[in-house]
Design an enzyme around this catalytic site. Structure first.
Site: not given
Length: 230
Positions: A57, A170
């Site tokens: 985070s 990707r």
């Protein structure tokens, strides 16, 4: 038109910001005090610890904004599926598409008959679009005839955590060629701007040394350098 990516802006001292935010979770000191106390060696060590522990985070505090040109709406339809991001795309509703390019895949260019067929159909669509606009049809309605392959422009902002997720998906060899090239250029720019945040980024074959895909390509990247080669 070739795909072109430019880094417009990024969080200054991004790695230091991430490290200070993470250290705050375990320290009685203020974030400002921790920020001032961090040097490059401490930052590197602490970021490595964050990765190993899965404490991701704090990476959300570093943002990167990219301008991307020369890709198709086929690719941006995939790109905007990354929901932890902000997007601003050139509108076909307000921007006239007269004279705009349609992206032609290399697989089609390689076969003369396929290239001729593709060219014929895209030209017909463009001519139809222009005639509809000339007849007074609003651009937002005339665009319905345009192919998904039309060239577009988009601005993308992602935080470092989402970029790692984006690169993992990707930059995989099984990703569609267009978005893979976008990710490759984005990764190179992100590494240049904040090398300590992206010392290791990409698909599992690079970051974990093994493929975690359900259907492997069978040809994993040996390392990050090979992955980022043009």
């Amino acid at each position: 038109m070739a795909i072109y990516v430019k880094l417009l802006a990024s969080t200054p001292e991004a790695a230091k910001v991430v490290a200070a935010a993470a250290k705050l979770c375990y320290s009685p000191s203020t974030a400002a005090e921790l920020f001032e106390d961090l040097d490059s060696e401490k930052i590197t060590g602490f970021l490595n610890g964050l990765r190993k522990s899965g404490h991701a985070s704090p990476f959300e505090h570093a943002n990167f904004t990219f301008a991307i040109e020369g890709l198709s709406r086929v690719a941006t339809h995939q790109l905007v599926r990354h929901r932890v991001a902000s997007f601003s795309q050139q509108s076909q509703r307000y921007v006239g598409m007269e004279g705009q390019f349609c992206i032609v895949p290399e697989s089609i260019k390689a076969i003369p008959e396929a290239a001729a067929l593709f060219d014929k159909q895209t030209k017909a669509a463009a001519e139809c679009y222009e005639k509809l606009v000339a007849l007074g049809i609003a651009k937002e309605d005339a665009r319905f005839i345009l192919p998904h392959g039309m060239e577009t422009r988009i601005v993308v902002t992602m935080n470092a955590r989402e970029l790692h997720h984006f690169f993992a998906l990707r930059l995989c060899k099984r990703a569609q060629w267009e978005i893979r090239e976008v990710a490759r250029q984005m990764c190179m720019l992100a590494k240049e701007a904040a090398p300590q945040l992206f010392t290791l980024a990409g698909p599992s074959c690079v970051t974990q040394g093994r493929c975690t895909e359900a259907h492997s390509c069978g040809k994993p990247y040996p390392d990050m350098e090979a992955m980022l080669k043009n």
